[in-house]
Design a protein around this motif. Structure first.
Motif, PDB file in Angstrom:
ATOM      1  N   SER A 172      -1.505  -4.129  10.204  1.00 23.34           N
ATOM      2  CA  SER A 172      -0.078  -4.351  10.456  1.00 23.34           C
ATOM      3  C   SER A 172       0.774  -3.351   9.694  1.00 23.34           C
ATOM      4  N   GLU A 173       0.381  -3.063   8.453  1.00 21.67           N
ATOM      5  CA  GLU A 173       1.132  -2.082   7.656  1.00 21.67           C
ATOM      6  C   GLU A 173       1.025  -0.693   8.264  1.00 21.67           C
ATOM      7  N   ALA A 174      -0.168  -0.318   8.709  1.00 18.97           N
ATOM      8  CA  ALA A 174      -0.337   1.000   9.318  1.00 18.97           C
ATOM      9  C   ALA A 174       0.456   1.112  10.613  1.00 18.97           C
ATOM     10  N   SER A 175       0.482   0.046  11.407  1.00 21.46           N
ATOM     11  CA  SER A 175       1.219   0.104  12.679  1.00 21.46           C
ATOM     12  C   SER A 175       2.727   0.166  12.448  1.00 21.46           C
ATOM     13  N   TYR A 176       3.187  -0.300  11.298  1.00 22.30           N
ATOM     14  CA  TYR A 176       4.616  -0.227  10.975  1.00 22.30           C
ATOM     15  C   TYR A 176       5.099   1.220  10.899  1.00 22.30           C
ATOM     16  N   THR A 177       4.179   2.161  10.599  1.00 23.00           N
ATOM     17  CA  THR A 177       4.568   3.570  10.499  1.00 23.00           C
ATOM     18  C   THR A 177       4.845   4.196  11.856  1.00 23.00           C
ATOM     19  N   GLY A 178       4.341   3.573  12.934  1.00 19.27           N
ATOM     20  CA  GLY A 178       4.506   4.155  14.262  1.00 19.27           C
ATOM     21  C   GLY A 178       3.510   5.257  14.576  1.00 19.27           C
ATOM     22  N   LYS A 179       2.540   5.448  13.699  1.00 21.18           N
ATOM     23  CA  LYS A 179       1.525   6.492  13.911  1.00 21.18           C
ATOM     24  C   LYS A 179       0.279   5.888  14.559  1.00 21.18           C
ATOM     25  N   PRO A 180      -0.524   6.694  15.238  1.00 21.96           N
ATOM     26  CA  PRO A 180      -1.707   6.159  15.911  1.00 21.96           C
ATOM     27  C   PRO A 180      -2.635   5.419  14.944  1.00 21.96           C
ATOM     28  N   LEU A 181      -3.149   4.308  15.418  1.00 22.45           N
ATOM     29  CA  LEU A 181      -4.036   3.460  14.620  1.00 22.45           C
ATOM     30  C   LEU A 181      -5.269   3.117  15.441  1.00 22.45           C
ATOM     31  N   LEU A 182      -6.436   3.478  14.933  1.00 19.10           N
ATOM     32  CA  LEU A 182      -7.712   3.113  15.542  1.00 19.10           C
ATOM     33  C   LEU A 182      -8.349   2.026  14.688  1.00 19.10           C
ATOM     34  N   VAL A 183      -8.799   0.954  15.326  1.00 12.95           N
ATOM     35  CA  VAL A 183      -9.301  -0.195  14.573  1.00 12.95           C
ATOM     36  C   VAL A 183     -10.751  -0.483  14.947  1.00 12.95           C
ATOM     37  N   ASP A 184     -11.589  -0.631  13.917  1.00 11.00           N
ATOM     38  CA  ASP A 184     -12.977  -1.025  14.111  1.00 11.00           C
ATOM     39  C   ASP A 184     -13.022  -2.548  14.256  1.00 11.00           C
ATOM     40  N   ILE A 185     -13.239  -3.031  15.473  1.00 13.11           N
ATOM     41  CA  ILE A 185     -13.262  -4.474  15.725  1.00 13.11           C
ATOM     42  C   ILE A 185     -14.659  -4.916  16.175  1.00 13.11           C
ATOM     43  N   ASN A 186     -15.659  -4.308  15.561  1.00  6.91           N
ATOM     44  CA  ASN A 186     -17.044  -4.666  15.841  1.00  6.91           C
ATOM     45  C   ASN A 186     -17.262  -6.154  15.582  1.00  6.91           C
ATOM     46  N   ASP A 187     -17.951  -6.825  16.495  1.00  8.37           N
ATOM     47  CA  ASP A 187     -18.158  -8.271  16.388  1.00  8.37           C
ATOM     48  C   ASP A 187     -18.850  -8.675  15.096  1.00  8.37           C
TER      49      ASP A 187
END
Length: 320
Positions: A254-269
């Motif tokens: 959430s903090e990274a997305s607040y910057t407006g910059k691209p965010l890649l998230v590792d959502i491995n199960d």
């Protein structure tokens, strides 16, 4: 501030993300704030403690409204809801939720305001991501404070934000860390950029060592959150061009997305709970994030501001 200025009380928490969410709302409200202890088993003693605090704050005899900020982490829903009658209509009870279970506590309905990325309803602010402490001002201050740390690094600068194991998910082990490292290496190599890595209190030492070993060939810097200046993490958010985060930390995402910059998230199960994946899924649907893969294509989006949304809702209720 006048006698009508609200008292803002923050229920303490042992969980960094939960406490920072409450502090973020309090700081943006701008009325000042105090941290109060967690409820204990003696409800009468706890009520008297808060009554004494309130009487001291209102020693001129004029009653003041109270904004009480609590939330997920410790189980305080019932004891905090019980305080409603003590303040004779002057209490605004605000619950800041990060991850909620499927079986919701029905007493949440007694709160004046619930902020959650998972819920909707009359007394709910449905957020994109979770409430956090990041602001434009903090990012700007951190940017200038640590300008020298990031000077000269090859662009694009990628920030790798590493979480770890949670209370119900223990999949952030050495093998998973190596797999993450290979994906990060592929992206950094294709971009011909540099990498700055930071960890969290939940990062297992063995997994962190495996990750750092996997990315050792890259132009990489690492700082340990336990030893770094508190401004270094927001400085990374301010200086970075792209972020890769582990999906176990909805706060960092959430903090990274607040910057407006691209965010890649590792959502491995294996390394994220289903609740994490649901919340990150909302960020992805909004356009603030994409699932981590071996490649990257840039995109833009309007930054979500969950903390600002909650602050606006609180102000509306104070005026009503």
């Amino acid at each position: 501030m006048g006698v009508d200025t609200p008292l803002v009380w923050i229920v303490d928490s042992a969980y960094t993300g939960e406490l920072h969410a409450r502090l973020g709302v309090a700081e943006q409200l701008g009325y000042g704030h105090a941290i109060i202890p967690l409820p204990n088993d003696d409800a009468g003693t706890y009520a008297r403690l808060l009554e004494d605090r309130y009487d001291h704050a209102c020693r001129d005899g004029e009653p003041r409204p109270v904004i009480l900020l609590s939330g997920t982490g410790e189980d305080t829903i019932g004891p905090i809801a019980d305080l409603k009658g003590m303040f004779h209509g002057r209490l605004l009870n605000v619950y800041l939720a990060s991850i909620l279970p499927d079986e919701l506590d029905l007493r949440l309905q007694e709160y004046d305001l619930v902020a959650s990325p998972q819920l909707s309803g009359a007394n709910v602010v449905t957020t994109v991501g979770v409430v956090h402490r990041m602001t434009d001002r903090l990012l700007d201050q951190a940017f200038h404070r640590h300008r020298d740390v990031f000077a000269g690094l090859t662009r694009p600068l990628v920030g790798l934000l590493v979480g770890g194991n949670t209370r119900y998910c223990f999949g952030f082990h050495e093998d998973h860390a190596r797999c993450l490292g290979r994906r990060v290496t592929s992206i950094i190599t294709s971009l011909q950029g540099s990498l700055v890595v930071t960890n969290s209190r939940r990062t297992p030492n063995e997994a962190l060592a495996a990750l750092l070993n996997e990315i050792a060939s890259l132009n990489c810097r690492f700082f340990d959150w336990q030893q770094a200046d508190s401004y270094l993490y927001p400085a990374l958010l301010a200086h970075g061009d792209l972020f890769i985060a582990t999906g176990d930390s909805v706060s960092m995402c959430s903090e990274a997305s607040y910057t407006g910059k691209p965010l890649l998230v590792d959502i491995n199960d294996c390394a994220t709970e289903i609740y994490h994946r649901h919340i990150i899924g909302k960020l992805i649907a909004y356009g603030a994030a994409k699932p981590l893969s071996d490649t990257f294509q840039p995109w833009t989006y309007t930054p979500p501001d969950p903390t600002g949304a909650v602050v606006s809702a609180i102000r509306e209720r104070l005026l009503s």
